[in-house]
Design a protein around this motif. Structure first.
Motif, PDB file in Angstrom:
ATOM      1  N   ASP A   1     -10.890   5.782   1.568  1.00 32.89           N
ATOM      2  CA  ASP A   1      -9.732   6.336   2.260  1.00 32.89           C
ATOM      3  C   ASP A   1      -8.559   6.580   1.329  1.00 32.89           C
ATOM      4  O   ASP A   1      -7.912   7.637   1.402  1.00 32.89           O
ATOM      5  CB  ASP A   1      -9.295   5.406   3.395  1.00 32.89           C
ATOM      6  N   ASP A   2      -8.254   5.614   0.444  1.00 34.71           N
ATOM      7  CA  ASP A   2      -7.070   5.791  -0.402  1.00 34.71           C
ATOM      8  C   ASP A   2      -7.278   6.860  -1.463  1.00 34.71           C
ATOM      9  O   ASP A   2      -6.320   7.484  -1.924  1.00 34.71           O
ATOM     10  CB  ASP A   2      -6.637   4.463  -1.031  1.00 34.71           C
TER      11      ASP A   2
ATOM     12  N   ARG B   1      -6.959  10.161   0.570  1.00 36.19           N
ATOM     13  CA  ARG B   1      -5.593  10.333   1.068  1.00 36.19           C
ATOM     14  C   ARG B   1      -4.709  11.049   0.050  1.00 36.19           C
ATOM     15  O   ARG B   1      -3.865  11.872   0.410  1.00 36.19           O
ATOM     16  CB  ARG B   1      -4.996   8.969   1.410  1.00 36.19           C
ATOM     17  N   VAL B   2      -4.897  10.739  -1.226  1.00 29.79           N
ATOM     18  CA  VAL B   2      -4.089  11.381  -2.266  1.00 29.79           C
ATOM     19  C   VAL B   2      -4.342  12.882  -2.285  1.00 29.79           C
ATOM     20  O   VAL B   2      -3.411  13.695  -2.359  1.00 29.79           O
ATOM     21  CB  VAL B   2      -4.396  10.771  -3.651  1.00 29.79           C
ATOM     22  N   VAL B   3      -5.613  13.263  -2.202  1.00 24.59           N
ATOM     23  CA  VAL B   3      -5.976  14.682  -2.235  1.00 24.59           C
ATOM     24  C   VAL B   3      -5.498  15.398  -0.976  1.00 24.59           C
ATOM     25  O   VAL B   3      -4.962  16.511  -1.044  1.00 24.59           O
ATOM     26  CB  VAL B   3      -7.499  14.824  -2.399  1.00 24.59           C
ATOM     27  N   LYS B   4      -5.677  14.764   0.175  1.00 28.82           N
ATOM     28  CA  LYS B   4      -5.244  15.379   1.431  1.00 28.82           C
ATOM     29  C   LYS B   4      -3.731  15.584   1.429  1.00 28.82           C
ATOM     30  O   LYS B   4      -3.232  16.628   1.878  1.00 28.82           O
ATOM     31  CB  LYS B   4      -5.652  14.509   2.618  1.00 28.82           C
ATOM     32  N   SER B   5      -2.995  14.602   0.929  1.00 27.50           N
ATOM     33  CA  SER B   5      -1.535  14.724   0.889  1.00 27.50           C
ATOM     34  C   SER B   5      -1.103  15.901   0.030  1.00 27.50           C
ATOM     35  O   SER B   5      -0.208  16.668   0.407  1.00 27.50           O
ATOM     36  CB  SER B   5      -0.926  13.423   0.354  1.00 27.50           C
ATOM     37  N   ARG B   6      -1.734  16.064  -1.130  1.00 28.10           N
ATOM     38  CA  ARG B   6      -1.398  17.196  -1.992  1.00 28.10           C
ATOM     39  C   ARG B   6      -1.769  18.508  -1.305  1.00 28.10           C
ATOM     40  O   ARG B   6      -1.031  19.502  -1.396  1.00 28.10           O
ATOM     41  CB  ARG B   6      -2.136  17.060  -3.321  1.00 28.10           C
TER      42      ARG B   6
ATOM     43  N   GLN C   1     -13.293   4.233  -9.563  1.00 25.72           N
ATOM     44  CA  GLN C   1     -12.838   5.359  -8.743  1.00 25.72           C
ATOM     45  C   GLN C   1     -11.525   5.863  -9.333  1.00 25.72           C
ATOM     46  O   GLN C   1     -10.592   5.082  -9.529  1.00 25.72           O
ATOM     47  CB  GLN C   1     -12.624   4.939  -7.287  1.00 25.72           C
ATOM     48  N   ILE C   2     -11.500   7.140  -9.620  1.00 27.52           N
ATOM     49  CA  ILE C   2     -10.312   7.749 -10.216  1.00 27.52           C
ATOM     50  C   ILE C   2      -9.887   8.936  -9.370  1.00 27.52           C
ATOM     51  O   ILE C   2     -10.714   9.784  -9.013  1.00 27.52           O
ATOM     52  CB  ILE C   2     -10.583   8.226 -11.661  1.00 27.52           C
ATOM     53  N   VAL C   3      -8.622   9.011  -9.033  1.00 20.77           N
ATOM     54  CA  VAL C   3      -8.042  10.207  -8.444  1.00 20.77           C
ATOM     55  C   VAL C   3      -6.807  10.492  -9.279  1.00 20.77           C
ATOM     56  O   VAL C   3      -5.816   9.758  -9.231  1.00 20.77           O
ATOM     57  CB  VAL C   3      -7.741  10.034  -6.934  1.00 20.77           C
TER      58      VAL C   3
END
Length: 474
Positions: A220-221, A224-229, A417-419
């Motif tokens: 989820d986290d 979430r970063v990608v969805k927010s952008r 995991q890297i975003v």
């Protein structure tokens, strides 16, 4: 004149010249095997021609335009004019260079290339129907066969691809004009990548997803970063809704969706991109002729040597099941040929990385914390936020994080995991760590160049050891 049927023979017959197939063919040539590679459309398969390479080319090109137009904070003021037809032409040049390179490499390694559609005709034979009227067919006898026929976009009821209004990723990557509006059905990695591309080109993008979140395969986290952008880019998300039908409406179409309560919503757009996943191409092979059956999903089950239930038939790439990744197929192709050649080769999937080329990118390898604990490990986790990375700040890309999961007892790195910007590149170091059984101390003791994004990997590892310098320790 119709060309008559001929019969030839080969040690290794490979059906499909995508990443798994052409790599297998080249490796077979290196091992001095007589190898024949059959391809019905284009060398390089979907990946090089209609998937991985063209999508990343357009992602890079749109990033250039978007970054230039949104760099006021850096003191740069620009309003680039985007010529999509020119961009696609450049993309096609990149694709042509790579596909012609594949063909040349195959020939240089002694691979016999055959153009046409192959299907099994018996225990040790295939028939190849050559493209073009009057071109006939040929029969090829083989000792071993490798199925590498790849996958295709999955359609959904009432949304059959017509190439105009209802398009797949293949048509989306070949458009010569930017659509004013686009409904994307599916918020998996393909849907999210292409939604981002078109949003950056100025398209009004709406994403409809049956599940409750974007990128459901990721934590989820991370998602979430990608969805927010994406939302910052103006992408409008609607979760828990399945596309049910569409109708022509003026100059465009209206897509109807339905939620679990039966509530109907309507979305207008110029086109709809259906990106709900991919399915294996195994229905064209006449598998009954060799006594081979697929599973319920159409995949061919294989062992750790890429062998199917038929001893002399192997399957690699997307037809062999998840994860449907080009680099996984490449390794399977190598292993299959090495097994055929009698070498002690086998597959190990614990360190297969995955990447999503969204904004920011996602890179993962190995286990998540939850998966590691389910496997019986006592875990320790370290993170480094990109907002604390000097290099990320100089790029103007400070969203995201690097997370490392390790065994708390021995310190072995189990996954990551890297975003973050360039996550697809950063994950390679941690993939190597998982593969070689490296510990947190091994990576921490490796001096990383400053200032780089790679330092965030070192800091995440140090954070797991309560020794991080540039972020607070947990």
């Amino acid at each position: 004149m119709v060309v008559g049927d001929v019969t030839t023979g080969t040690d290794v017959l490979i059906i499909g010249a995508g990443p798994g197939g052409y790599v297998a063919a080249i490796r077979a040539g290196q091992l001095d095997l007589d190898v024949t590679l059959v391809e019905k459309e284009a060398y390089g398969g979907t990946c090089l021609n209609h998937g991985c390479i063209p999508s990343k080319a357009l992602i890079s090109a749109t990033d250039v335009a978007h970054d230039a137009s949104t760099a006021e904070e850096m003191g740069i003021h620009a309003d680039p004019a985007v010529d999509l037809a020119g961009m696609v032409s450049w993309k096609d040049d990149v694709v042509d260079q790579l596909t012609s390179g594949v063909e040349k490499l195959c020939k240089a390694n002694g691979v016999n290339l055959v153009e046409g559609r192959a299907e099994f005709a018996g225990e040790n034979t295939v028939r190849v129907a050559h493209a073009g009227e009057g071109q006939g067919s040929e029969t090829i006898e083989f000792e071993h066969a490798i199925v590498a026929t790849g996958s295709r976009p999955m359609a959904i009821p009432n949304f059959e691809f017509d190439g105009e209004r209802i398009i797949s990723s293949r048509e989306a990557l070949a458009l010569d004009a930017v659509p004013e509006s686009l409904v994307v059905v599916g918020a998996g990695y393909i849907g999210m990548e292409l939604s981002t591309v078109f949003a950056k080109l100025g398209t009004d993008v709406t994403v409809v997803e049956m599940l409750d979140s974007a990128l459901p395969a990721y934590e989820d986290d991370v998602a979430r970063v990608v969805k927010s952008r994406a939302e910052e880019l103006g992408i409008d998300f609607h979760f828990g809704e399945g596309a049910s039908e569409w109708v022509e409406s003026g100059d465009g179409i209206t897509i109807k969706t339905e939620d679990e309560d039966g509530e109907i919503s309507e979305f207008g757009a110029e086109k709809a991109l259906v990106a709900v996943g991919r399915e294996p191409v195994t229905d064209t092979l006449n598998l009954d002729a060799i006594g081979l059956a697929t599973d319920e999903g159409g995949f061919l089950e294989t062992d750790d040597r890429a062998r199917t239930d038929v001893e002399n038939v192997f399957a690699v790439g997307d037809v062999a099941g998840e994860p449907m990744l080009a680099h996984k197929g490449m390794k399977e192709g190598e292993v299959a040929v090495e097994v055929i050649a009698g070498e002690p080769s086998a597959l190990d999937y614990q360190s297969v990385p995955a990447a999503v080329f969204t904004d920011p990118e996602i890179g993962t390898v190995g286990m998540t914390e939850e998966e590691a604990e389910e496997a019986g490990f006592s875990t320790v986790v370290g993170e480094m936020p990109m907002r604390a990375s000097g290099r990320a700040l100089t790029l103007g890309e400070s969203d995201g994080f690097v997370r490392v999961v390790a065994d708390d007892d021995a310190g072995f790195i189990l996954g990551a995991q890297i975003v973050a910007p360039e996550a697809s590149e950063l994950i390679a170091e941690l993939g190597l760590a998982v593969e070689m059984g490296a510990t947190l101390e091994d990576v921490a003791a490796t001096i990383h160049t400053h200032p780089t994004l790679g330092e965030a990997v070192m800091e995440a590892v140090e954070n797991a050891r309560d020794r991080a310098i540039h972020t607070l320790n947990r």
